[in-house]
Scaffold this motif. Structure first.
Motif, mmCIF file in Angstrom:
data_model
loop_
_atom_site.group_PDB
_atom_site.id
_atom_site.type_symbol
_atom_site.label_atom_id
_atom_site.label_comp_id
_atom_site.label_asym_id
_atom_site.label_seq_id
_atom_site.Cartn_x
_atom_site.Cartn_y
_atom_site.Cartn_z
ATOM 1 N N ARG A 180 25.681 -51.333 -8.037
ATOM 2 C CA ARG A 180 24.403 -51.394 -8.744
ATOM 3 C C ARG A 180 24.551 -51.629 -10.240
ATOM 4 O O ARG A 180 23.814 -52.423 -10.830
ATOM 5 C CB ARG A 180 23.616 -50.099 -8.477
ATOM 6 N N ILE A 398 9.647 -43.857 -2.382
ATOM 7 C CA ILE A 398 10.828 -44.293 -3.126
ATOM 8 C C ILE A 398 10.831 -43.627 -4.496
ATOM 9 O O ILE A 398 9.802 -43.163 -4.979
ATOM 10 C CB ILE A 398 10.903 -45.826 -3.309
ATOM 11 N N THR A 403 18.627 -48.879 -13.674
ATOM 12 C CA THR A 403 19.929 -48.778 -13.003
ATOM 13 C C THR A 403 20.975 -48.218 -13.964
ATOM 14 O O THR A 403 21.807 -47.392 -13.590
ATOM 15 C CB THR A 403 20.380 -50.150 -12.496
ATOM 16 N N THR A 428 23.247 -43.786 -11.654
ATOM 17 C CA THR A 428 23.632 -44.233 -10.303
ATOM 18 C C THR A 428 24.379 -43.157 -9.528
ATOM 19 O O THR A 428 24.305 -43.109 -8.295
ATOM 20 C CB THR A 428 24.499 -45.503 -10.375
ATOM 21 N N VAL A 431 22.594 -40.729 -6.844
ATOM 22 C CA VAL A 431 22.288 -41.396 -5.573
ATOM 23 C C VAL A 431 23.499 -41.370 -4.652
ATOM 24 O O VAL A 431 23.387 -41.104 -3.445
ATOM 25 C CB VAL A 431 21.847 -42.855 -5.847
ATOM 26 N N ALA A 438 20.097 -47.345 -2.285
ATOM 27 C CA ALA A 438 19.465 -47.764 -3.537
ATOM 28 C C ALA A 438 19.786 -49.223 -3.787
ATOM 29 O O ALA A 438 20.827 -49.729 -3.370
ATOM 30 C CB ALA A 438 19.945 -46.906 -4.707
ATOM 31 N N SER A 440 19.547 -52.369 -6.920
ATOM 32 C CA SER A 440 19.282 -52.772 -8.297
ATOM 33 C C SER A 440 18.788 -54.205 -8.269
ATOM 34 O O SER A 440 19.419 -55.074 -7.665
ATOM 35 C CB SER A 440 20.543 -52.669 -9.158
ATOM 36 N N GLN A 454 16.281 -49.824 -10.616
ATOM 37 C CA GLN A 454 16.861 -49.166 -9.438
ATOM 38 C C GLN A 454 15.751 -48.549 -8.581
ATOM 39 O O GLN A 454 14.943 -47.766 -9.063
ATOM 40 C CB GLN A 454 17.852 -48.087 -9.859
ATOM 41 N N LEU A 455 15.726 -48.925 -7.303
ATOM 42 C CA LEU A 455 14.810 -48.353 -6.326
ATOM 43 C C LEU A 455 15.635 -47.560 -5.325
ATOM 44 O O LEU A 455 16.596 -48.074 -4.751
ATOM 45 C CB LEU A 455 14.023 -49.451 -5.600
ATOM 46 N N ILE A 456 15.265 -46.300 -5.115
ATOM 47 C CA ILE A 456 16.039 -45.365 -4.300
ATOM 48 C C ILE A 456 15.192 -44.933 -3.111
ATOM 49 O O ILE A 456 14.006 -44.628 -3.269
ATOM 50 C CB ILE A 456 16.447 -44.133 -5.132
ATOM 51 N N GLU A 462 16.482 -48.237 4.478
ATOM 52 C CA GLU A 462 16.708 -49.470 3.718
ATOM 53 C C GLU A 462 15.515 -50.412 3.799
ATOM 54 O O GLU A 462 15.250 -51.181 2.868
ATOM 55 C CB GLU A 462 17.973 -50.182 4.215
ATOM 56 N N VAL A 465 13.134 -49.643 0.966
ATOM 57 C CA VAL A 465 13.712 -50.054 -0.320
ATOM 58 C C VAL A 465 13.652 -51.575 -0.461
ATOM 59 O O VAL A 465 13.236 -52.106 -1.508
ATOM 60 C CB VAL A 465 15.168 -49.542 -0.429
#
Length: 485
Positions: A180, A398, A403, A428, A431, A438, A440, A454-456, A462, A465
């Motif tokens: 990421r 989320i 990131t 990062t 996570v 996650a 980026s 960054q989406l977690i 998945e 995300v």
């Protein structure tokens, strides 16, 4: 548009329609490498004979009307800590300078089965230990956006190769942000899957409870296609999760209406560059315009994540790297007087400074009298960090934030300050400790350099995300920006 700028689905259509051949794609990739890699320094080993052979086989299958995988004929690079049969795998270390594996790692085999054309092996920080690619024993990869800046690490070669248009996608590995963070610095998409979703068999271990393989691509859709190919249970990996694998590309609906987003206040607070924060807040406005909602949330144990990570990762590294002793494979010291000297000299000559630093730290943390005070306590704090995520995901679909706290820094700027280097991963690392997925994605530029969003997500979600990242991508142009090499 050149062939290497086309998406994976566009390449599939062009190959199927016989408007383009896999051999032409491979040639285009090697031409681009010849034009740019003297400056970018992304590749350690090229696979020209093997790549052209695979491309020719794919062209033959298409000519005969056979159905082929969506990745068939697509040129890709593989990080040099993922073993590839007959193709040198060094982990960017002098210790493995002469190592040619006799087997494929699971992801390497899956790419081969999908008829991906492996262009070569990509530079990295030695044994994946570093955040700038300056810890490679062979060369320092440069950021294609500014050749005087780092591409990030440890998967810096993978991110740089994709950003420079040398390959359509690359595989990297992420232990504390190593997919990421370089994706953020190089303006590409980088996905760290849930721990256990992608097999680690054939990934040279750094920290076994954290390492995870994932794709670096130029779009979220491409990341979904690559993840589809490499995800799944593997009996060769004891940490592999036996879960059903959905159709990731099918999840890219563009619809995020009603999506609940949590923004950890710790991720946009002190230490985050104001221009990075500005880009992240602008991204939130995009999600709001698409019907998503967001609230600030607290992740109270974030401040302990870096210390926790470096104790645990270094401890696991000291154990994993004990196998490199100069006896079975790799570099061996010349003319040692006895076995202990063989071990000492081989490891002294084979390992670089950062690897030695982490082995020493890990060995200390695991030693008698210190185990409870350091390693065991770090494991307990890891549990608290995971609980922060569990509680947040009870309210939100989320979590979102930058990131990395800054854009790419200059080469040599932090190499002599390990603590400053470690702090680049502060957003990062949590996570990775929690084992959740996650991604980026590019969300803007700051002083001409890419900023990563960054989406977690929840474990094994998945699809959520990717759906959120894809929706953002469809309503912005940041992923289309390219460095001018």
């Amino acid at each position: 548009m050149t062939p290497l700028e086309m998406s994976i689905s566009e390449l599939k259509q062009a190959l199927t329609d016989r408007k383009l051949s896999a051999s032409e794609l491979a040639d285009a990739s090697y031409r681009r490498i010849a034009e740019t890699d003297e400056r970018v320094q992304a590749f350690l080993t090229l696979n020209e004979e093997g790549a052209r052979e695979q491309a020719s086989l794919t062209d033959g299958r298409i000519a005969q009307g056979e159905a082929v995988d969506i990745l068939a004929g697509v040129p890709a690079g593989i990080k040099d800590n993922i073993v590839t049969e007959g193709l040198r795998t060094t982990c960017a270390s002098r210790f493995l300078d002469n190592y040619k594996p006799i087997y494929d790692g699971t992801v390497s085999r899956k790419l081969r089965d999908a008829q991906v054309v492996t262009i070569g092996k990509l530079n990295m920080d030695e044994f994946a230990m570093g955040g700038s690619n300056e810890n490679s024993a062979f060369k320092s990869t440069r950021n294609p956006w500014d050749l005087e800046r780092v591409p990030g690490g440890s998967s810096g070669g993978s991110a740089a190769a994709v950003a420079a248009g040398q390959v359509s996608f690359a595989l990297g590995s992420d232990t504390g942000g190593s997919i990421r963070q370089p994706a953020s610095y190089c303006g590409v998409v980088g996905l760290k899957p849930t721990y256990g979703l992608v097999s680690r068999f054939g990934l040279v271990a750094f920290a076994s409870s954290l390492d995870q393989i994932g794709p670096l691509t130029r779009s979220v859709e491409d990341a979904a296609h690559v993840l589809q190919a490499i995800a799944g249970y593997d009996k060769m990996d004891s940490t592999s999760a036996d879960v059903s694998i959905p159709d990731y590309a099918e999840a890219l609906t563009g619809d995020v209406k009603g999506l609940r987003i949590g923004v950890p206040k710790e991720y946009i607070g002190q230490g985050v560059d104001p221009k990075v924060k500005e880009a992240v807040l602008a991204a939130l406005n995009v999600f709001e315009s698409l019907g998503a909602t967001w609230e600030e949330v607290s992740m109270p144990h974030t401040d302990y994540a870096v210390a926790t990570y470096y104790l645990l990762a270094s401890s696991e590294a000291s154990s994993n790297l004990a196998r490199f002793d100069g006896v079975r494979y790799g570099v061996r010291a010349d003319n040692p007087d006895n076995l202990l000297q063989l071990y000492h000299e081989s490891r002294s000559q084979g390992f670089g400074p950062e690897v030695k630093r982490r082995i020493m730290l890990g060995t200390y943390a695991l030693s008698s009298g210190y185990y409870d005070a350091y390693y065991l306590k770090a494991q307990k704090v890891r549990t608290l960090i995971k609980q922060d995520f569990d509680e947040a995901f009870n309210q939100y679909d989320i979590l979102l934030g930058p990131t990395a706290p800054t854009t790419a820094f200059r080469l040599g700027e932090q190499i002599d300050d390990p603590l400053a280097m470690y702090l680049n991963d502060i957003l990062t690392i949590p996570v990775s400790l929690a084992g959740v997925p996650a991604i980026s994605i590019p969300c803007g530029l700051a002083d001409g350099l890419p900023v990563g969003l960054q989406l977690i997500g929840k474990a094994f979600q998945e699809t959520t995300v990717l759906r959120a990242a894809h929706a953002f991508e469809q309503h912005t142009e940041y992923h289309k920006l390219r460095p001018q090499l």
